[in-house]
Design a protein around this motif. Structure first.
Motif, mmCIF file in Angstrom:
data_model
loop_
_atom_site.group_PDB
_atom_site.id
_atom_site.type_symbol
_atom_site.label_atom_id
_atom_site.label_comp_id
_atom_site.label_asym_id
_atom_site.label_seq_id
_atom_site.Cartn_x
_atom_site.Cartn_y
_atom_site.Cartn_z
ATOM 1 N N TRP A 142 0.825 -1.208 0.000
ATOM 2 C CA TRP A 142 0.000 0.000 0.000
ATOM 3 C C TRP A 142 0.857 1.255 0.000
ATOM 4 C CZ3 TRP A 142 -4.460 -0.386 -1.908
ATOM 5 C CH2 TRP A 142 -5.262 -1.496 -1.677
ATOM 6 N N ALA A 143 1.999 1.225 0.685
ATOM 7 C CA ALA A 143 2.905 2.376 0.697
ATOM 8 C C ALA A 143 3.466 2.621 -0.704
ATOM 9 C CB ALA A 143 4.032 2.143 1.688
ATOM 10 N N SER A 156 -1.892 16.959 -9.436
ATOM 11 C CA SER A 156 -1.826 16.886 -7.978
ATOM 12 C C SER A 156 -2.543 18.060 -7.333
ATOM 13 C CB SER A 156 -0.375 16.856 -7.518
ATOM 14 O OG SER A 156 -0.315 16.806 -6.123
ATOM 15 N N SER A 190 1.113 6.453 -7.041
ATOM 16 C CA SER A 190 -0.023 7.294 -7.378
ATOM 17 C C SER A 190 0.346 8.773 -7.290
ATOM 18 C CB SER A 190 -1.176 6.984 -6.440
ATOM 19 O OG SER A 190 -2.247 7.845 -6.661
ATOM 20 N N LEU A 191 1.092 9.135 -6.243
ATOM 21 C CA LEU A 191 1.531 10.515 -6.083
ATOM 22 C C LEU A 191 2.482 10.916 -7.207
ATOM 23 C CD1 LEU A 191 1.614 13.111 -4.371
ATOM 24 C CD2 LEU A 191 3.504 12.095 -3.119
ATOM 25 N N LEU A 233 2.060 1.661 -3.550
ATOM 26 C CA LEU A 233 0.950 2.085 -4.407
ATOM 27 C C LEU A 233 0.664 3.569 -4.233
ATOM 28 C CD1 LEU A 233 -1.011 0.467 -6.303
ATOM 29 C CD2 LEU A 233 -2.657 0.668 -4.465
ATOM 30 N N LYS A 234 0.694 4.029 -2.986
ATOM 31 C CA LYS A 234 0.450 5.443 -2.697
ATOM 32 C C LYS A 234 1.542 6.323 -3.292
ATOM 33 C CE LYS A 234 -1.256 8.045 1.232
ATOM 34 N NZ LYS A 234 -1.419 8.057 2.676
ATOM 35 N N ALA A 235 2.800 5.871 -3.160
ATOM 36 C CA ALA A 235 3.926 6.629 -3.709
ATOM 37 C C ALA A 235 3.841 6.691 -5.229
ATOM 38 C CB ALA A 235 5.239 5.991 -3.281
#
Length: 52
Positions: free
Chosen positions: A26-27, A43, A33-34, A29-31
């Motif tokens: 999840w970390a 953004s 996505s950002l 995936l979030k990175a």
């Protein structure tokens, strides 16, 4: 006197390992996505310098 610890069952060990892996997933995936939103300039949390 030292006392040996109880042995953790394989299923509990597997559950803990999978939770740990999922947290990393999840970390990442979030990175990603950002980074994607930054590269496409979509953004909402970053301000971009406009060259005008």
């Amino acid at each position: 006197m030292a006392v040996p610890k109880k042995r953790i069952s394989i299923s509990k060990k597997r559950i803990r390992k999978n939770l740990w892996k999922k947290k990393g997933y999840w970390a990442a995936l979030k990175a990603f996505s950002l980074a994607k939103s930054l590269s496409t300039r979509n953004s909402k949390s970053f301000f971009y310098a406009t060259n005008k």
